[in-house]
Design a protein around this motif. Structure first.
Motif, PDB file in Angstrom:
ATOM      1  N   VAL A   1       0.845  -1.197   0.000  1.00 46.92           N
ATOM      2  CA  VAL A   1       0.000   0.000   0.000  1.00 46.92           C
ATOM      3  C   VAL A   1       0.879   1.245   0.000  1.00 46.92           C
ATOM      4  O   VAL A   1       1.871   1.317   0.719  1.00 46.92           O
ATOM      5  CB  VAL A   1      -0.922   0.010   1.236  1.00 46.92           C
ATOM      6  CG1 VAL A   1      -1.752   1.287   1.277  1.00 46.92           C
ATOM      7  CG2 VAL A   1      -1.824  -1.205   1.225  1.00 46.92           C
ATOM      8  N   THR A   2       0.512   2.181  -0.816  1.00 46.01           N
ATOM      9  CA  THR A   2       1.234   3.446  -0.829  1.00 46.01           C
ATOM     10  C   THR A   2       0.263   4.533  -1.277  1.00 46.01           C
ATOM     11  O   THR A   2      -0.915   4.272  -1.510  1.00 46.01           O
ATOM     12  CB  THR A   2       2.458   3.376  -1.754  1.00 46.01           C
ATOM     13  OG1 THR A   2       3.117   4.626  -1.718  1.00 46.01           O
ATOM     14  CG2 THR A   2       2.069   3.050  -3.169  1.00 46.01           C
ATOM     15  N   TYR A   3       0.737   5.755  -1.383  1.00 50.04           N
ATOM     16  CA  TYR A   3      -0.170   6.832  -1.789  1.00 50.04           C
ATOM     17  C   TYR A   3      -0.233   6.920  -3.306  1.00 50.04           C
ATOM     18  O   TYR A   3       0.667   6.458  -4.002  1.00 50.04           O
ATOM     19  CB  TYR A   3       0.265   8.165  -1.176  1.00 50.04           C
ATOM     20  CG  TYR A   3       1.631   8.630  -1.601  1.00 50.04           C
ATOM     21  CD1 TYR A   3       1.779   9.423  -2.751  1.00 50.04           C
ATOM     22  CD2 TYR A   3       2.770   8.279  -0.884  1.00 50.04           C
ATOM     23  CE1 TYR A   3       3.032   9.832  -3.157  1.00 50.04           C
ATOM     24  CE2 TYR A   3       4.011   8.691  -1.278  1.00 50.04           C
ATOM     25  CZ  TYR A   3       4.150   9.475  -2.428  1.00 50.04           C
ATOM     26  OH  TYR A   3       5.389   9.883  -2.828  1.00 50.04           O
ATOM     27  N   ASP A   4      -1.293   7.504  -3.790  1.00 49.73           N
ATOM     28  CA  ASP A   4      -1.496   7.625  -5.229  1.00 49.73           C
ATOM     29  C   ASP A   4      -0.429   8.524  -5.841  1.00 49.73           C
ATOM     30  O   ASP A   4      -0.198   9.627  -5.377  1.00 49.73           O
ATOM     31  CB  ASP A   4      -2.890   8.229  -5.460  1.00 49.73           C
ATOM     32  CG  ASP A   4      -3.218   8.290  -6.942  1.00 49.73           C
ATOM     33  OD1 ASP A   4      -2.508   7.622  -7.724  1.00 49.73           O
ATOM     34  OD2 ASP A   4      -4.181   8.981  -7.293  1.00 49.73           O
ATOM     35  N   GLY A   5       0.229   8.034  -6.878  1.00 46.43           N
ATOM     36  CA  GLY A   5       1.233   8.838  -7.563  1.00 46.43           C
ATOM     37  C   GLY A   5       2.650   8.483  -7.171  1.00 46.43           C
ATOM     38  O   GLY A   5       3.600   9.068  -7.664  1.00 46.43           O
ATOM     39  N   LYS A   6       2.805   7.503  -6.258  1.00 45.05           N
ATOM     40  CA  LYS A   6       4.151   7.098  -5.833  1.00 45.05           C
ATOM     41  C   LYS A   6       4.732   6.122  -6.856  1.00 45.05           C
ATOM     42  O   LYS A   6       4.030   5.260  -7.374  1.00 45.05           O
ATOM     43  CB  LYS A   6       4.048   6.442  -4.449  1.00 45.05           C
ATOM     44  CG  LYS A   6       5.265   5.658  -4.004  1.00 45.05           C
ATOM     45  CD  LYS A   6       6.293   6.545  -3.360  1.00 45.05           C
ATOM     46  CE  LYS A   6       7.511   5.722  -2.949  1.00 45.05           C
ATOM     47  NZ  LYS A   6       8.670   6.564  -2.683  1.00 45.05           N
ATOM     48  N   SER A   7       6.023   6.277  -7.096  1.00 43.19           N
ATOM     49  CA  SER A   7       6.683   5.342  -7.998  1.00 43.19           C
ATOM     50  C   SER A   7       6.814   3.993  -7.318  1.00 43.19           C
ATOM     51  O   SER A   7       7.415   3.864  -6.261  1.00 43.19           O
ATOM     52  CB  SER A   7       8.068   5.886  -8.354  1.00 43.19           C
ATOM     53  OG  SER A   7       8.903   4.836  -8.751  1.00 43.19           O
ATOM     54  N   LEU A   8       6.211   2.976  -7.909  1.00 46.26           N
ATOM     55  CA  LEU A   8       6.208   1.653  -7.283  1.00 46.26           C
ATOM     56  C   LEU A   8       7.606   1.061  -7.227  1.00 46.26           C
ATOM     57  O   LEU A   8       7.969   0.366  -6.293  1.00 46.26           O
ATOM     58  CB  LEU A   8       5.276   0.717  -8.044  1.00 46.26           C
ATOM     59  CG  LEU A   8       3.783   1.031  -7.957  1.00 46.26           C
ATOM     60  CD1 LEU A   8       2.998  -0.080  -8.618  1.00 46.26           C
ATOM     61  CD2 LEU A   8       3.336   1.189  -6.525  1.00 46.26           C
ATOM     62  N   VAL A   9       8.410   1.357  -8.242  1.00 47.49           N
ATOM     63  CA  VAL A   9       9.760   0.810  -8.284  1.00 47.49           C
ATOM     64  C   VAL A   9      10.569   1.317  -7.091  1.00 47.49           C
ATOM     65  O   VAL A   9      11.266   0.558  -6.423  1.00 47.49           O
ATOM     66  CB  VAL A   9      10.424   1.187  -9.612  1.00 47.49           C
ATOM     67  CG1 VAL A   9      11.893   0.872  -9.572  1.00 47.49           C
ATOM     68  CG2 VAL A   9       9.770   0.439 -10.749  1.00 47.49           C
ATOM     69  N   ASP A  10      10.401   2.605  -6.800  1.00 42.83           N
ATOM     70  CA  ASP A  10      11.115   3.155  -5.643  1.00 42.83           C
ATOM     71  C   ASP A  10      10.593   2.559  -4.343  1.00 42.83           C
ATOM     72  O   ASP A  10      11.346   2.283  -3.423  1.00 42.83           O
ATOM     73  CB  ASP A  10      10.957   4.684  -5.594  1.00 42.83           C
ATOM     74  CG  ASP A  10      11.657   5.347  -6.756  1.00 42.83           C
ATOM     75  OD1 ASP A  10      12.461   4.641  -7.421  1.00 42.83           O
ATOM     76  OD2 ASP A  10      11.410   6.525  -7.008  1.00 42.83           O
ATOM     77  N   LYS A  11       9.293   2.353  -4.345  1.00 40.17           N
ATOM     78  CA  LYS A  11       8.662   1.820  -3.137  1.00 40.17           C
ATOM     79  C   LYS A  11       9.184   0.415  -2.812  1.00 40.17           C
ATOM     80  O   LYS A  11       9.463   0.092  -1.661  1.00 40.17           O
ATOM     81  CB  LYS A  11       7.148   1.810  -3.361  1.00 40.17           C
ATOM     82  CG  LYS A  11       6.369   0.841  -2.516  1.00 40.17           C
ATOM     83  CD  LYS A  11       5.812   1.506  -1.277  1.00 40.17           C
ATOM     84  CE  LYS A  11       5.002   0.514  -0.464  1.00 40.17           C
ATOM     85  NZ  LYS A  11       5.153   0.720   0.957  1.00 40.17           N
ATOM     86  N   PHE A  12       9.308  -0.416  -3.866  1.00 47.20           N
ATOM     87  CA  PHE A  12       9.680  -1.804  -3.612  1.00 47.20           C
ATOM     88  C   PHE A  12      11.169  -2.081  -3.733  1.00 47.20           C
ATOM     89  O   PHE A  12      11.605  -3.210  -3.615  1.00 47.20           O
ATOM     90  CB  PHE A  12       8.920  -2.735  -4.564  1.00 47.20           C
ATOM     91  CG  PHE A  12       7.432  -2.682  -4.378  1.00 47.20           C
ATOM     92  CD1 PHE A  12       6.894  -2.875  -3.129  1.00 47.20           C
ATOM     93  CD2 PHE A  12       6.591  -2.439  -5.448  1.00 47.20           C
ATOM     94  CE1 PHE A  12       5.524  -2.816  -2.943  1.00 47.20           C
ATOM     95  CE2 PHE A  12       5.230  -2.382  -5.269  1.00 47.20           C
ATOM     96  CZ  PHE A  12       4.689  -2.568  -4.009  1.00 47.20           C
ATOM     97  N   GLN A  13      11.928  -1.040  -3.986  1.00 45.05           N
ATOM     98  CA  GLN A  13      13.354  -1.250  -4.219  1.00 45.05           C
ATOM     99  C   GLN A  13      14.016  -1.990  -3.056  1.00 45.05           C
ATOM    100  O   GLN A  13      14.916  -2.793  -3.248  1.00 45.05           O
ATOM    101  CB  GLN A  13      14.043   0.099  -4.453  1.00 45.05           C
ATOM    102  CG  GLN A  13      15.467   0.002  -4.954  1.00 45.05           C
ATOM    103  CD  GLN A  13      15.560  -0.764  -6.271  1.00 45.05           C
ATOM    104  OE1 GLN A  13      15.108  -0.294  -7.288  1.00 45.05           O
ATOM    105  NE2 GLN A  13      16.135  -1.941  -6.237  1.00 45.05           N
ATOM    106  N   SER A  14      13.519  -1.724  -1.855  1.00 43.44           N
ATOM    107  CA  SER A  14      14.141  -2.349  -0.685  1.00 43.44           C
ATOM    108  C   SER A  14      13.948  -3.857  -0.677  1.00 43.44           C
ATOM    109  O   SER A  14      14.633  -4.567   0.044  1.00 43.44           O
ATOM    110  CB  SER A  14      13.557  -1.742   0.591  1.00 43.44           C
ATOM    111  OG  SER A  14      12.165  -1.869   0.543  1.00 43.44           O
ATOM    112  N   GLN A  15      13.023  -4.349  -1.512  1.00 39.39           N
ATOM    113  CA  GLN A  15      12.803  -5.794  -1.541  1.00 39.39           C
ATOM    114  C   GLN A  15      13.490  -6.474  -2.713  1.00 39.39           C
ATOM    115  O   GLN A  15      13.321  -7.672  -2.928  1.00 39.39           O
ATOM    116  CB  GLN A  15      11.296  -6.081  -1.621  1.00 39.39           C
ATOM    117  CG  GLN A  15      10.538  -5.516  -0.435  1.00 39.39           C
ATOM    118  CD  GLN A  15       9.046  -5.712  -0.585  1.00 39.39           C
ATOM    119  OE1 GLN A  15       8.599  -6.728  -1.070  1.00 39.39           O
ATOM    120  NE2 GLN A  15       8.281  -4.726  -0.153  1.00 39.39           N
TER     121      GLN A  15
END
Lengths: 369, 511
Positions: free
Chosen positions: A78-92
């Motif tokens: 879950v993240t906010y609308d407009g967030k780059s998913l790649v950046d969000k999941f990079q830690s995984q």
């Protein structure tokens, strides 16, 4: 001079390392992204990337697994609308995640209703994403579609969706991809659209078009209207129009050519007159027994043309009511009108007088006749 | 001991010549110098009426010929002095001279010297050269399926013979030059008078004449020394072992240079296109010849670019890989411990090693090495996971395409320029490749061959020369000699007549 040049070239290798490398086997190539809206500006994002199987022996011989077989790895959160998913999941990710070979972007219907303006703004800014990726609205959950493992085919899911949309765009569905979407979204006097896909049991299917008004989903048109839509939208061939002329009696025509020309009268008046002149050339693909022969073709041509034009006019009428303009009629009117009054167009569009004149020519009725 | 400063300088920088003994001032000196040479024959013939000194170098002279055709006249009763000998000997070109340098060079070429007395400088020079050399054989490096198979040999006279019989006209000209301070190697500049550009001839002669060298072993060496840019990796003159190619070039208005002792002739000037032209292109019908030329051009581009594009794409531009290629590329890459650059370099150097080894080894061993290298090392290195099999295909193909180039020196250039491309691909990706390309293009546009632009039909653009460049139009369209050469006579034949069919028309045949 020569010495200077030599020094310059000698310094050239020092640039090594200034640009980040993307070595193929040291990247996680994100192939698809999905966005499910969960309310309050939050989205559930899903990314899929293939992790290729090393079959042990090189090439495709040896083990039974074809070289293209790949296991799909997916991540969601879950993240906010407009967030780059790649950046969000990079830690995984064990390697750098890259979006350069992305194939598909999916939005669920709620997301589309919520509006895609943030997503599009972000995508439009990102030079790494190819513009020819497929976009689609999903009936249901994108996460389910992207993470399901029970498909009948072994192709990676992103490619499955992309090929399905591309294949259908060659026939009844209009050409769609991110570039077309962004063009209609940012362009004046036009609205974007996307195909709708849904998961039906163990396969996917494409089911009509989702029409937007600016970035927000407003309505959908069904599978049966696709020929009409495409006929008014662009020049095409290989579409199939199924004409039911009485109950249980069908004639299907496959067009070898269809082109549209627009005429506009009184572009700045309160109700501009827009005339679409459509030319359809096709051959009979299927017909109920004894419905068509060489003598009755011209009568059938007239009937099909009439059906096409009335249905097209009805369809455009619906668009006008909902205030969406996926056929870019506003842009057509602008191009026909000197000193086009763009500010009042939104008010005048629902009152526009749309006429469709269709000419059908049946070039062949099949080898039996 | 006092050492002057000047002496020290001379000791280090300018070795003072003390070899006055070599200085030859008279015929006697010459003979004295040669006395120590075992094959130098110098004896006095004492006849009834006539006494003379005969000297020759045994290993250079056709002794049988001397015994049969020269000595009988010296021993006969009718000769009393040198003039009579000169009149009677049935050999053309008997020279009578006192010129010491001429005597020396002729003696060392295999001529026989006859004097009335040992001290007298007045000499008779009789040609008696023994021609012993290779038979004319098939060309080995520039083979072709169609067309003549003769190749040049090491003898300049024989080579000129091979060219001359293809150009039986009085305008066929050649000029002998002697080059090399010590060796005095014979060099022939050949051209057709009236077709070849006079400036070109003058330039060639001047460049050869001005050379500051001691010896000249081969024509390729000459090509390096008289080229416009000695540092360029691109060969500026064509070297060929085919007399038919030389004859064709001479008819075009080019100049050929033959060096005695070298089985290669030089063709000057040359534009870059000609290095990719095989001579048997002219023996094929034009669509096929054109297709082959385009194929060769593609091969060159592939050979230069392919491995560097591999490096660039795998290092930077994964976006450009087609979908269906990603899995196979990915799986073949995952086991490789090196970066794409090192992987490519390993394989490229391996191929270069193989090529060099095969070129140096005897033919029979060479084949074995080829098999060992190509099959064993290739597949083994893939299985060992040092290189990916994908790359193996690319490198093998690019090596193959490099050898498609008909000219060996150009092929070497093409193999060489791959390496800067690979390195720049690693540094800047595709941008680096294009920058590297830019540098080479820049160099090529500045390069000249005998003062003529090297990449001529392309830049400066000459439409009429494009007729025989990437595409070869039918021979009856080639009515103009290459503009590139600025020939004295630019027209080959009448264009209109060339397009008319010769012979009776069909209707006449029917009657």
């Amino acid at each position: 001079m020569k010495v200077k040049m030599l020094i310059l070239f000698a310094l050239f290798p020092l640039l090594c390392g200034c640009i980040p490398t993307n070595t193929l086997d040291q990247t996680l190539m994100v192939e698809g992204e999905g966005f499910d809206y969960i309310g309050h500006g939050k989205v559930m994002g899903t990314v899929v990337m293939p992790s290729f199987i090393d079959t042990g022996t090189q090439g495709s011989q040896g083990t039974g697994i074809p070289a293209t077989a790949s296991m799909i790895r997916n991540l969601s959160g879950v993240t906010y609308d407009g967030k780059s998913l790649v950046d969000k999941f990079q830690s995984q990710g064990q390697e750098v995640m890259r979006v350069g070979s992305m194939k598909v972007m999916l939005f669920n219907k709620k997301m589309a209703e919520h509006g895609l303006s943030r997503q599009m703004s972000f995508r439009n800014r990102d030079p790494d994403v190819p513009s020819a990726i497929s976009v689609a609205v999903v009936e249901g959950s994108t996460k389910k579609i992207l993470t399901a493992t029970d498909y009948q085919t072994q192709i990676p899911i992103a490619r499955y969706i992309q090929h399905m949309i591309a294949q259908n765009s060659q026939q009844n569905y209009p050409t769609t991809n991110l570039r077309y979407f962004l063009d209609s979204y940012y362009g004046d006097y036009m609205d974007p659209f996307m195909p709708i896909i849904l998961k039906n049991g163990d396969h996917l299917e494409i089911d009509g078009l989702a029409l937007f008004r600016k970035a927000k989903y407003v309505m959908r048109i069904g599978e049966n209207k696709m020929f009409l839509f495409k006929m008014l939208y662009e020049k095409f061939n290989q579409g199939v129009y199924d004409y039911q002329f009485s109950s249980g009696k069908h004639v299907a025509i496959r067009n070898v050519q269809a082109s549209v020309k627009y005429h506009v009268v009184g572009g700045n008046s309160a109700s501009p007159k827009i005339i679409a002149l459509v030319n359809v050339k096709g051959y009979i693909r299927q017909a109920s027994p004894k419905t068509i022969n060489t003598k009755s073709t011209s009568a059938m041509e007239r009937k099909i043309a009439e059906s096409l034009s009335t249905n097209a006019e009805k369809m455009v009428c619906q668009f006008q009511k909902r205030g969406t303009d996926p056929l870019r009629l506003g842009d057509t009117v602008r191009s026909f009108t000197h000193h086009f009054d763009g500010k009042t167009w939104d008010e005048r569009y629902p009152n526009a007088d749309f006429h469709c004149r269709v000419q059908v020519k049946i070039v062949q009725t099949g080898i039996s006749s | 001991m006092m050492i002057h400063k000047e002496d020290v300088l001379i000791l280090f920088f300018r070795k003072k010549r003390t070899d006055h003994a070599i200085q030859i001032d008279s015929v006697t000196d010459l003979f004295k110098k040669l006395e120590k040479v075992p094959d130098f024959i110098h004896f006095e013939h004492k006849g009834k009426d006539f006494t003379c000194w005969i000297s020759f170098i045994q290993t250079l002279v056709d002794v049988e010929y001397l015994h049969r055709d020269v000595f009988p006249y010296l021993y006969s009763d009718q000769t009393h002095n040198l003039t009579e000998v000169q009149d009677q000997i049935p050999t053309e070109k008997v020279i009578r001279t006192k010129d010491l340098s001429l005597i020396q060079s002729r003696l060392l070429d295999g001529y026989t010297i006859i004097q009335e007395s040992e001290k007298k400088p007045d000499c008779l020079i009789i040609p008696s050269v023994k021609i012993k050399g290779r038979e004319i054989e098939k060309s080995e490096n520039e083979t072709s399926v169609l067309g003549p198979r003769e190749a040049f040999v090491e003898s300049a006279d024989l080579n000129i013979n091979l060219i001359r019989k293809r150009i039986p006209i009085p305008q066929f000209m050649f000029e002998d030059m002697r080059i090399g301070k010590i060796s005095k190697t014979r060099i022939c500049v050949i051209y057709i008078d009236g077709i070849a550009n006079k400036d070109n001839i003058q330039t060639v002669k001047q460049r050869i004449h001005d050379l500051e060298i001691t010896s000249m072993i081969d024509s390729t060496m000459l090509a390096l020394m008289i080229s416009d840019n000695n540092n360029s990796i691109f060969p500026q003159f064509i070297d060929t072992e085919r007399p038919d190619r030389v004859a064709g070039a001479l008819y075009e208005g080019k100049i050929a240079v033959i060096v005695d002792g070298s089985p290669n002739a030089l063709i000057l000037p040359a534009s870059i296109i000609e290095f990719f032209v095989a001579f048997d292109d002219y023996f094929l019908v034009w669509p096929i010849a054109t297709a082959y030329r385009l194929l060769r051009l593609f091969a060159v581009a592939f050979s230069v670019i392919s491995s560097s594009v591999y490096v660039a794409i795998l290092t930077y531009h994964y976006q450009l890989i087609p979908d269906n290629l990603i899995p196979s590329l990915f799986t073949s890459r995952t086991t490789i411990p090196y970066a794409p650059l090192s992987e490519v370099l390993v394989l490229e150097i391996m191929i270069e090693l193989l090529r060099e080894a095969v070129a140096r080894l005897p033919t029979k061993v060479g084949q074995t090495i080829g098999i060992v290298g190509g099959i064993v090392v290739g597949t083994a290195s893939v299985q060992a996971g040092i290189v990916s099999n994908f790359l193996l295909i690319i490198i093998a193909l690019s090596a193959l395409s490099a050898f498609i180039t008909p000219n060996y020196r150009m092929a070497a250039t093409i193999r060489f320029i791959r390496f800067p491309f690979i390195l720049s691909a690693q540094i800047l990706g595709l941008l680096g490749i294009s920058l590297c390309f830019l540098i080479f293009v820049n160099h090529l546009t500045r390069l000249t061959s005998l003062g003529r632009p090297y990449i001529e039909p392309i830049y400066p653009t000459r439409i009429s020369d494009l007729k025989d460049a990437f595409i070869r139009l039918p021979l009856n369209f080639q009515n103009m000699r290459p503009l590139f050469l600025r020939p004295s006579d630019s027209k080959r034949f009448n264009n209109q007549r060339a397009h008319e069919k010769v012979g009776p028309k069909h209707s006449e045949l029917d009657d």
